[in-house]
Design a protein around this motif. Structure first.
Motif, mmCIF file in Angstrom:
data_model
loop_
_atom_site.group_PDB
_atom_site.id
_atom_site.type_symbol
_atom_site.label_atom_id
_atom_site.label_comp_id
_atom_site.label_asym_id
_atom_site.label_seq_id
_atom_site.Cartn_x
_atom_site.Cartn_y
_atom_site.Cartn_z
ATOM 1 N N ASP A 221 0.900 -1.185 -0.031
ATOM 2 C CA ASP A 221 0.066 -0.043 0.042
ATOM 3 C C ASP A 221 0.678 1.276 -0.169
ATOM 4 O O ASP A 221 0.540 2.365 -0.653
ATOM 5 C CB ASP A 221 -0.927 0.048 1.182
ATOM 6 N N ASP A 222 2.187 1.078 0.713
ATOM 7 C CA ASP A 222 2.799 2.295 0.620
ATOM 8 C C ASP A 222 3.235 2.516 -0.859
ATOM 9 O O ASP A 222 3.369 3.942 -1.147
ATOM 10 C CB ASP A 222 4.242 2.169 1.422
ATOM 11 N N VAL A 223 3.497 1.634 -1.865
ATOM 12 C CA VAL A 223 4.064 1.790 -3.239
ATOM 13 C C VAL A 223 2.454 2.304 -3.894
ATOM 14 O O VAL A 223 2.638 3.335 -4.711
ATOM 15 C CB VAL A 223 4.516 0.484 -3.801
ATOM 16 N N ALA A 224 1.669 1.727 -3.553
ATOM 17 C CA ALA A 224 0.401 2.060 -4.159
ATOM 18 C C ALA A 224 -0.145 3.614 -3.994
ATOM 19 O O ALA A 224 -0.550 4.102 -4.928
ATOM 20 C CB ALA A 224 -0.699 1.146 -3.849
ATOM 21 N N GLY A 225 0.250 4.219 -2.951
ATOM 22 C CA GLY A 225 -0.084 5.304 -2.593
ATOM 23 C C GLY A 225 0.578 6.286 -3.535
ATOM 24 O O GLY A 225 -0.022 7.315 -3.964
ATOM 25 N N PHE A 226 1.763 5.992 -3.982
ATOM 26 C CA PHE A 226 2.679 6.745 -4.601
ATOM 27 C C PHE A 226 2.266 6.693 -6.022
ATOM 28 O O PHE A 226 1.982 7.427 -6.903
ATOM 29 C CB PHE A 226 4.110 6.671 -4.604
ATOM 30 N N VAL A 227 1.859 5.569 -6.506
ATOM 31 C CA VAL A 227 1.602 5.473 -8.166
ATOM 32 C C VAL A 227 0.173 5.749 -8.053
ATOM 33 O O VAL A 227 -0.259 6.320 -9.450
ATOM 34 C CB VAL A 227 1.580 3.530 -8.319
ATOM 35 N N SER A 228 -0.695 5.879 -7.178
ATOM 36 C CA SER A 228 -1.829 6.707 -7.286
ATOM 37 C C SER A 228 -1.740 8.222 -7.532
ATOM 38 O O SER A 228 -2.465 8.700 -8.503
ATOM 39 C CB SER A 228 -2.652 6.707 -5.753
ATOM 40 N N TYR A 229 -0.753 8.844 -6.985
ATOM 41 C CA TYR A 229 -0.272 10.276 -7.518
ATOM 42 C C TYR A 229 0.190 10.294 -8.990
ATOM 43 O O TYR A 229 -0.256 11.024 -9.300
ATOM 44 C CB TYR A 229 0.955 10.721 -6.494
ATOM 45 N N LEU A 230 0.986 9.334 -9.279
ATOM 46 C CA LEU A 230 1.591 9.350 -10.606
ATOM 47 C C LEU A 230 0.480 9.116 -11.720
ATOM 48 O O LEU A 230 0.319 9.763 -12.898
ATOM 49 C CB LEU A 230 2.599 8.189 -10.921
#
Length: 252
Positions: A221-230
């Motif tokens: 989820d830590d990674v997914a949060g940044f991909v959400s921004y991208l």
């Protein structure tokens, strides 16, 4: 409604990204080489989602996947080329088959996803977002992960070149660079590295985790949060970047 494709989304980081993008309001196409896993995640999402099983090392299959998603969900606006593999070996042990397999998934697969998605996005007009899976190992080569590191350095180069080529079409291209994530991939790395380092199961992961400034192993989820921004509008002016999201292991 924006439509996103996430490759390698049957488990781990890819699954977390697919679920997050769905929560963000995207229609989501869940890709995995394992059809059952892709279908399970698509079912978990519900609503405007679909499973698109395909092998990202097969260029024709990737183009067919993009066509199928556009036909079913109306467009392809975000491509997350997440599918990837790792292998623990010294560079002196790496075989031609090891190299072919590693580069086929981690590099060729990323290029095929980029080609298929960008071709569709250009035809559609209106731009789009291509998001590639790199790694902290694409910023600093790691021993026992040399050929894996090489593929992630390649992804950084591809990301920069594609960002320059596709800017005229208002398509941005960026990469995310995770660190030590609590997934099956890191369980494998821990196990295989332990054999080289003389560590018991879990000890290698514990040693590597001491490098994390924030003091805990990363979650999908830590990674997914940044991909959400991208994948969202707040990153519209960002392109060609491969950004660390690793809790503070590699700082440049």
């Amino acid at each position: 409604m924006s439509t996103a494709i996430v490759t390698g989304a049957g488990r781990g980081i890819g699954r977390a990204i697919a679920l997050r993008l769905a929560r963000d309001g995207h229609a989501v196409a869940v890709n995995d080489v394992d059809a059952e896993s892709a279908e399970a995640v698509a079912k978990e999402i519900g609503g405007r989602s679909m499973a698109v099983p395909a092998d990202v090392t097969d260029r024709d299959a990737v183009f067919a996947m993009v066509d199928a998603v556009a036909g079913e969900l109306g467009s392809v606006d975000v491509m997350v080329a997440n599918a990837g593999i790792a292998q623990v070996k010294t560079l002196l042990e790496v075989t031609p088959d090891d190299l072919r397999t590693m580069f086929s998934v981690n590099v060729f697969g990323v290029v095929y996803c980029l080609q298929a998605a960008a071709t569709r996005m250009i035809t559609q007009g209106g731009g789009g977002k291509i998001i590639n899976a790199a790694s902290i190992a694409g910023h600093a080569g790691f021993s026992l992960l040399g050929h894996y590191s090489a593929t992630k350095f390649a992804v950084r180069g591809i990301t920069q070149a594609a960002a320059k080529e596709l800017a005229q079409h208002q398509i941005t291209v960026n990469s995310y660079c995770p660190g030590i994530v609590g997934t099956d991939m890191w369980d494998l790395i821990d196990e295989k590295m332990g054999g080289y380092l003389g560590n018991e199961k879990g000890e290698t992961l514990e040693e590597f985790s001491k490098l994390i400034a924030l003091g805990r192993v990363q979650t999908p989820d830590d990674v997914a949060g940044f991909v959400s921004y991208l994948a969202g509008p707040d990153s519209n002016y960002m392109t060609g970047q491969s950004v660390m999201i690793d809790g503070g292991i590699v700082m440049v």
